[in-house]
Design an enzyme around this catalytic site. Structure first.
Site, PDB file in Angstrom:
ATOM      1  N   ASP A  50       0.824  -1.214   0.000  1.00 17.05           N
ATOM      2  CA  ASP A  50       0.000   0.000   0.000  1.00 17.05           C
ATOM      3  C   ASP A  50       0.852   1.256   0.000  1.00 17.05           C
ATOM      4  O   ASP A  50       2.076   1.193   0.146  1.00 17.05           O
ATOM      5  CB  ASP A  50      -0.968  -0.004   1.199  1.00 17.05           C
ATOM      6  CG  ASP A  50      -0.324  -0.523   2.484  1.00 17.05           C
ATOM      7  OD1 ASP A  50       0.909  -0.462   2.602  1.00 17.05           O
ATOM      8  OD2 ASP A  50      -1.070  -0.982   3.363  1.00 17.05           O
ATOM      9  N   ASN A  52      -7.783  -2.648  14.309  1.00 20.24           N
ATOM     10  CA  ASN A  52      -9.179  -2.837  13.897  1.00 20.24           C
ATOM     11  C   ASN A  52      -9.342  -4.028  12.950  1.00 20.24           C
ATOM     12  O   ASN A  52     -10.402  -4.207  12.353  1.00 20.24           O
ATOM     13  CB  ASN A  52      -9.718  -1.566  13.235  1.00 20.24           C
ATOM     14  CG  ASN A  52      -9.014  -1.227  11.920  1.00 20.24           C
ATOM     15  OD1 ASN A  52      -8.069  -1.921  11.516  1.00 20.24           O
ATOM     16  ND2 ASN A  52      -9.452  -0.177  11.256  1.00 20.24           N
ATOM     17  N   GLU A  79      -9.876  -1.646   5.334  1.00 19.80           N
ATOM     18  CA  GLU A  79     -10.544  -1.300   6.583  1.00 19.80           C
ATOM     19  C   GLU A  79     -11.826  -2.127   6.732  1.00 19.80           C
ATOM     20  O   GLU A  79     -12.318  -2.715   5.755  1.00 19.80           O
ATOM     21  CB  GLU A  79     -10.883   0.194   6.575  1.00 19.80           C
ATOM     22  CG  GLU A  79      -9.664   1.118   6.456  1.00 19.80           C
ATOM     23  CD  GLU A  79      -8.842   1.233   7.756  1.00 19.80           C
ATOM     24  OE1 GLU A  79      -8.699   0.239   8.475  1.00 19.80           O
ATOM     25  OE2 GLU A  79      -8.333   2.339   8.014  1.00 19.80           O
ATOM     26  N   HIS A  87      -7.596  -4.577  10.141  1.00 23.72           N
ATOM     27  CA  HIS A  87      -7.276  -4.401   8.721  1.00 23.72           C
ATOM     28  C   HIS A  87      -5.985  -5.130   8.369  1.00 23.72           C
ATOM     29  O   HIS A  87      -5.114  -5.320   9.222  1.00 23.72           O
ATOM     30  CB  HIS A  87      -7.219  -2.918   8.313  1.00 23.72           C
ATOM     31  CG  HIS A  87      -6.033  -2.140   8.788  1.00 23.72           C
ATOM     32  ND1 HIS A  87      -6.107  -0.800   9.121  1.00 23.72           N
ATOM     33  CD2 HIS A  87      -4.723  -2.469   8.983  1.00 23.72           C
ATOM     34  CE1 HIS A  87      -4.916  -0.368   9.475  1.00 23.72           C
ATOM     35  NE2 HIS A  87      -4.060  -1.349   9.410  1.00 23.72           N
TER      36      HIS A  87
HETATM   37  C1  F6R Z   1       1.418  -1.550   6.217  1.00 20.19           C
HETATM   38  C2  F6R Z   1       0.065  -2.071   6.296  1.00 20.19           C
HETATM   39  C3  F6R Z   1      -0.739  -2.070   7.542  1.00 20.19           C
HETATM   40  C4  F6R Z   1       0.047  -2.403   8.800  1.00 20.19           C
HETATM   41  C5  F6R Z   1      -0.854  -2.343  10.018  1.00 20.19           C
HETATM   42  C6  F6R Z   1      -0.079  -2.593  11.298  1.00 20.19           C
HETATM   43  O1  F6R Z   1       1.938  -1.709   4.912  1.00 20.19           O
HETATM   44  O2  F6R Z   1      -0.416  -2.482   5.303  1.00 20.19           O
HETATM   45  O3  F6R Z   1      -1.793  -2.980   7.419  1.00 20.19           O
HETATM   46  O4  F6R Z   1       0.603  -3.679   8.672  1.00 20.19           O
HETATM   47  O5  F6R Z   1      -1.472  -1.100  10.096  1.00 20.19           O
HETATM   48  O6  F6R Z   1       0.824  -1.563  11.494  1.00 20.19           O
HETATM   49  P1  F6R Z   1       1.960  -1.678  12.571  1.00 20.19           P
HETATM   50  O7  F6R Z   1       2.824  -2.821  12.160  1.00 20.19           O
HETATM   51  O8  F6R Z   1       2.712  -0.368  12.504  1.00 20.19           O
HETATM   52  O9  F6R Z   1       1.305  -1.904  13.879  1.00 20.19           O
END
Ligand code: F6R
Length: 265
Positions: A69, A138, A145, A140
């Site tokens: 992403d 959450n 989301e 995702h």
């Molecule tokens: C990042 C991504 C997100 C993160 C998620 C957890 O490329 O796609 O889904 O993996 O938000 O973030 P962290 O690891 O910072 O807790």
């Protein structure tokens, strides 16, 4: 799903790095197609892979990488762009060709067209051999989301207030966090041939419990991974606290790794 509950960050990093190393080594000279996540969760594993590259000769030559992403509105070089994050935390420190590390262009004039083109690029490359994922509090994965279609493809998606709050730690001010992202879809992610998801800390415990034991639903997008035949989940004790079957996962792992003759002893 294979669940590894690890005692500390080093054990988690090793477990994830082992999966990467197997994929890269079995791809041989032609290289693997790696799906890379950003955020804090995979960083210890990336550090371990960099160590293996420097000290043990693990080579990424010939491999290609696709990021999950990118924030809409951030140009490639922006200090919070995922394009830059992955270089600073992983790819610039190993021998993967920089031009082979691809991400959606968050500054594209037409983000929707960019998303569709990015999805096609993954398919044209032959699909992803190994996708590493984190998970949002959450539920995702990537930026799918809650409410995302389980069949979704790479697209533009609005970020929830919770994700914006969670990610504010990377920015000077919460108002600076972009409100939209280009994200691989749940359907796109599930096309990866194998997946390793890593999470740590109590803040992820509910999302992890839903991922592993919850009903498959758009409410908890990571539950769509239950439909994938090859997912490894590497979590620490804190992230495992809400799993009802944690003891069973430890036991199953013991049986698998120790192969005891008398399992009940
Ligand atoms: C990042 C991504 C997100 C993160 C998620 C957890 O490329 O796609 O889904 O993996 O938000 O973030 P962290 O690891 O910072 O807790």
């Amino acid at each position: 799903m294979e669940i590894h509950i690890v005692t500390d960050a080093a054990a988690g990093a090793n477990a994830v790095a082992d999966v990467f190393e197997r994929t890269v080594r079995s791809a041989g000279a032609s290289g693997a197609i790696l799906g890379l996540a950003t955020g804090s969760s995979p960083v210890p594993a990336y550090a371990e892979l960099i160590r293996r590259h420097r000290e043990e000769g693990l080579s990424f030559a010939g491999s290609r990488a696709f990021l999950l992403d990118e924030y809409v509105g951030l140009p490639l070089g922006h200090e919070q762009s995922y394009h830059r994050f992955i270089r600073e935390n992983f790819t610039s420190s190993v021998d993967i060709d920089d031009a082979a590390v691809l991400s959606p262009d968050g500054a594209a004039d037409d983000p929707a067209a960019e998303a569709a083109a990015y999805d096609r690029r993954i398919t044209e490359a032959g699909g992803i051999d190994l996708q590493i994922l984190g998970i949002g509090s959450n539920g995702h994965i990537a930026f799918n989301e809650p409410g995302s279609s389980l069949a979704s493809r790479t697209r533009v998606i609005g970020l929830t207030r919770r994700t914006i709050a969670d990610n504010a730690r990377f920015f000077d001010r919460a108002e600076d966090v972009p409100v939209r992202a280009l994200s691989q879809g749940l359907g796109t992610i599930r096309e990866a041939r194998s997946i390793v998801l890593t999470a740590s800390g109590e803040g992820k415990a509910e999302a992890v419990a839903q991922l592993v034991e919850g009903a498959i639903s758009a409410r908890w997008p990571a539950t769509s991974l239950q439909l994938h035949p090859d997912v490894t989940v590497v979590i620490d004790e804190a992230a495992a606290t809400r799993l009802e079957l944690a003891d069973y996962y430890r036991y199953a792992r013991f049986l698998e790794t120790e192969n005891p003759v008398v399992p009940h002893s």
